[in-house]
Scaffold this active site. Structure first.
Site, PDB file in Angstrom:
ATOM      1  N   GLY A   1      -2.655  13.370  47.463  1.00 52.61           N
ATOM      2  CA  GLY A   1      -2.824  13.945  46.131  1.00 52.61           C
ATOM      3  C   GLY A   1      -2.068  13.131  45.091  1.00 52.61           C
TER       4      GLY A   1
ATOM      5  N   ARG B   1      -7.794  14.772  43.355  1.00 53.36           N
ATOM      6  CA  ARG B   1      -7.062  14.738  44.626  1.00 53.36           C
ATOM      7  C   ARG B   1      -7.980  14.383  45.796  1.00 53.36           C
ATOM      8  NH1 ARG B   1      -2.184  17.174  45.083  1.00 53.36           N
ATOM      9  NH2 ARG B   1      -2.669  17.766  47.214  1.00 53.36           N
TER      10      ARG B   1
ATOM     11  N   ARG C   1      -4.404  26.006  49.389  1.00 53.94           N
ATOM     12  CA  ARG C   1      -4.917  25.079  48.357  1.00 53.94           C
ATOM     13  C   ARG C   1      -6.207  25.598  47.714  1.00 53.94           C
ATOM     14  NH1 ARG C   1      -3.107  19.074  49.953  1.00 53.94           N
ATOM     15  NH2 ARG C   1      -1.036  19.650  50.693  1.00 53.94           N
TER      16      ARG C   1
ATOM     17  N   GLU D   1      12.426  10.569  67.304  1.00 51.46           N
ATOM     18  CA  GLU D   1      13.113   9.875  66.213  1.00 51.46           C
ATOM     19  C   GLU D   1      12.272  10.067  64.953  1.00 51.46           C
ATOM     20  OE1 GLU D   1      16.055   8.589  66.423  1.00 51.46           O
ATOM     21  OE2 GLU D   1      16.151   8.950  68.584  1.00 51.46           O
TER      22      GLU D   1
ATOM     23  N   SER E   1      -2.760  21.612  57.776  1.00 52.37           N
ATOM     24  CA  SER E   1      -1.807  22.562  58.360  1.00 52.37           C
ATOM     25  C   SER E   1      -2.282  24.000  58.154  1.00 52.37           C
ATOM     26  CB  SER E   1      -0.421  22.380  57.728  1.00 52.37           C
ATOM     27  OG  SER E   1      -0.384  22.984  56.448  1.00 52.37           O
ATOM     28  N   THR E   2      -1.687  24.908  58.902  1.00 55.16           N
ATOM     29  CA  THR E   2      -2.036  26.327  58.730  1.00 55.16           C
ATOM     30  C   THR E   2      -1.649  26.802  57.328  1.00 55.16           C
ATOM     31  OG1 THR E   2       0.039  26.834  59.878  1.00 55.16           O
ATOM     32  CG2 THR E   2      -1.984  27.069  61.152  1.00 55.16           C
ATOM     33  N   GLU E   3      -0.745  26.075  56.670  1.00 50.63           N
ATOM     34  CA  GLU E   3      -0.328  26.446  55.308  1.00 50.63           C
ATOM     35  C   GLU E   3      -1.259  25.848  54.250  1.00 50.63           C
ATOM     36  OE1 GLU E   3       1.989  25.328  57.689  1.00 50.63           O
ATOM     37  OE2 GLU E   3       2.384  27.451  58.049  1.00 50.63           O
ATOM     38  N   ASN E   4      -2.057  24.841  54.627  1.00 51.13           N
ATOM     39  CA  ASN E   4      -2.914  24.173  53.645  1.00 51.13           C
ATOM     40  C   ASN E   4      -4.065  25.057  53.148  1.00 51.13           C
ATOM     41  OD1 ASN E   4      -2.455  20.878  55.147  1.00 51.13           O
ATOM     42  ND2 ASN E   4      -1.412  21.777  53.386  1.00 51.13           N
TER      43      ASN E   4
ATOM     44  N   ASP F   1       0.799  12.271  54.597  1.00 56.01           N
ATOM     45  CA  ASP F   1       1.080  12.986  53.346  1.00 56.01           C
ATOM     46  C   ASP F   1       1.103  12.042  52.139  1.00 56.01           C
ATOM     47  OD1 ASP F   1       1.654  15.179  51.767  1.00 56.01           O
ATOM     48  OD2 ASP F   1       3.817  15.040  52.069  1.00 56.01           O
TER      49      ASP F   1
ATOM     50  N   ARG G   1       6.927  10.164  58.572  1.00 52.65           N
ATOM     51  CA  ARG G   1       6.376  10.869  57.413  1.00 52.65           C
ATOM     52  C   ARG G   1       6.469   9.989  56.182  1.00 52.65           C
ATOM     53  NH1 ARG G   1       6.522  17.070  55.443  1.00 52.65           N
ATOM     54  NH2 ARG G   1       5.025  16.785  53.765  1.00 52.65           N
TER      55      ARG G   1
HETATM   56  C1  IPE Z   1       1.951  18.407  55.579  1.00 50.74           C
HETATM   57  O1  IPE Z   1       1.801  18.052  54.262  1.00 50.74           O
HETATM   58  C2  IPE Z   1       0.619  18.679  56.178  1.00 50.74           C
HETATM   59  C3  IPE Z   1      -0.249  17.524  56.318  1.00 50.74           C
HETATM   60  C4  IPE Z   1       0.021  16.293  56.016  1.00 50.74           C
HETATM   61  C5  IPE Z   1      -1.548  17.807  56.865  1.00 50.74           C
HETATM   62  P1  IPE Z   1       1.950  19.130  53.073  1.00 50.74           P
HETATM   63  O2  IPE Z   1       1.735  18.364  51.824  1.00 50.74           O
HETATM   64  O3  IPE Z   1       1.059  20.262  53.318  1.00 50.74           O
HETATM   65  O4  IPE Z   1       3.452  19.601  53.253  1.00 50.74           O
HETATM   66  P2  IPE Z   1       4.488  20.207  52.212  1.00 50.74           P
HETATM   67  O5  IPE Z   1       3.794  21.316  51.487  1.00 50.74           O
HETATM   68  O6  IPE Z   1       4.853  19.085  51.283  1.00 50.74           O
HETATM   69  O7  IPE Z   1       5.645  20.651  53.038  1.00 50.74           O
HETATM   70  C1  IPE Z   2      -1.766  15.141  52.644  1.00 54.00           C
HETATM   71  O1  IPE Z   2      -1.719  14.800  51.302  1.00 54.00           O
HETATM   72  C2  IPE Z   2      -3.092  15.705  53.059  1.00 54.00           C
HETATM   73  C3  IPE Z   2      -3.044  17.147  53.373  1.00 54.00           C
HETATM   74  C4  IPE Z   2      -1.998  17.896  53.365  1.00 54.00           C
HETATM   75  C5  IPE Z   2      -4.299  17.768  53.709  1.00 54.00           C
HETATM   76  P1  IPE Z   2      -1.411  15.878  50.181  1.00 54.00           P
HETATM   77  O2  IPE Z   2      -2.700  16.464  49.740  1.00 54.00           O
HETATM   78  O3  IPE Z   2      -0.399  16.848  50.641  1.00 54.00           O
HETATM   79  O4  IPE Z   2      -0.829  14.954  49.057  1.00 54.00           O
HETATM   80  P2  IPE Z   2       0.391  15.288  48.104  1.00 54.00           P
HETATM   81  O5  IPE Z   2       1.553  15.641  48.986  1.00 54.00           O
HETATM   82  O6  IPE Z   2      -0.022  16.425  47.235  1.00 54.00           O
HETATM   83  O7  IPE Z   2       0.607  14.025  47.341  1.00 54.00           O
HETATM   84 MG    MG Z   3       1.629  16.879  50.567  1.00 57.94          MG
END
Ligand code: IPE
Ligand code: IPE
Ligand code: MG
Length: 242
Positions: A26, A36, A74, A209, A68-71, A23, A190
């Protein structure tokens, strides 16, 4: 590569399975005034380096959270860029047998473009049996989806008369998860400063852990991994005992 801070640590003390939530891509890009997607490209390079380093340390399993399934929430351009990275980059990293990495994908492949599904299946097939390290890429992965998918499969097997609801136990249920036959993660890292797991391996991580770090994923180095493992080595793992 500099000498690892872990050089003195006996191999059997190291985590067998490490989970990494990649993570902060972006924010890494935003800090530099870049799109990004540039952060995601840089994050993919970091992933390649960390796989190499884990293999060098003798880590047996590495699971990375890539999408993730939530991504899917975007913007479409960002999703397309992530799909493109999956297409181009993994092939590059895992096609060579000399890399000695066995690749698995965790998640629901069926929602992805057909060429991506085929590529994933081919890479899994071609890398099967390699023993250097097992790398799980969690892509279109969500822990709740994984558990629902497992429950659905189990129910189907019951309806087909292959098993009965009374036979389910933790061990058997684990066989329906994307991580079947793999040990649970010992350590989940993380980066990016967020302190949550965002639907990553909820079933498998109950005794992992957790190490949260402020570094953004593209800046994550082997030294950061050493630091997380050193923190892990300080923890007393009791698994409910005394
Ligand atoms: C978690 O990161 C998913 C991945 C790293 C693939 P997110 O950026 O999607 O998580 P949230 O939205 O901060 O919880
Ligand atoms: C993790 O980085 C990659 C994915 C979730 C695909 P992010 O894209 O979530 O980066 P931030 O959290 O916005 O900085
Ligand atoms: Mg993120």
């Amino acid at each position: 590569m500099a000498v690892s801070k872990l050089a003195q640590v006996p191999k059997e003390k190291l985590p067998v399975h490490i989970g990494l939530i990649m993570d902060g891509n972006g924010r890494w890009a935003a800090k530099r005034g870049l799109p990004r997607t540039v952060g995601h490209k840089q994050g993919a390079d970091t992933f390649g380096k960390i796989v190499q380093y884990c293999k060098k340390l003798g880590i047996r399993y590495l699971t990375v959270y890539a999408f993730s399934t939530e991504n899917w929430k975007r913007p479409p351009e960002e999703i397309q860029a992530l799909m493109k990275l999956l297409r181009d980059y993994l092939e590059e990293l895992f096609k060579h047998p000399k890399e000695d990495a066995c690749l698995h994908f965790l998640g629901d492949k069926t929602a992805l473009d057909l060429d991506i599904q085929e590529r994933m299946e081919r890479l899994e097939r071609e890398s099967a049996g390699r023993t250097g390290i097992t790398v799980n890429v969690a892509f279109n992965y969500g822990g709740r989806e994984e558990i629902m998918h497992a429950a659905r499969q189990f129910a189907r097997d019951c309806m087909d008369g292959k098993c009965s609801p009374d036979e389910i136990n933790e061990e058997r249920f684990s066989q329906y998860l994307y991580t079947k036959n793999q040990p649970d993660p010992d350590l989940i890292i993380r980066p990016s400063g967020e302190q949550r797991t965002s639907n990553f391996l909820p079933w498998q991580s109950v005794y992992a852990e957790l190490v949260f770090m402020d570094v953004l994923w593209p800046d994550f180095t082997p030294d950061c991994l050493d630091e997380a493992i050193l923190e892990y080595l300080q923890r007393a793992r009791r698994f409910g005992g005394v």
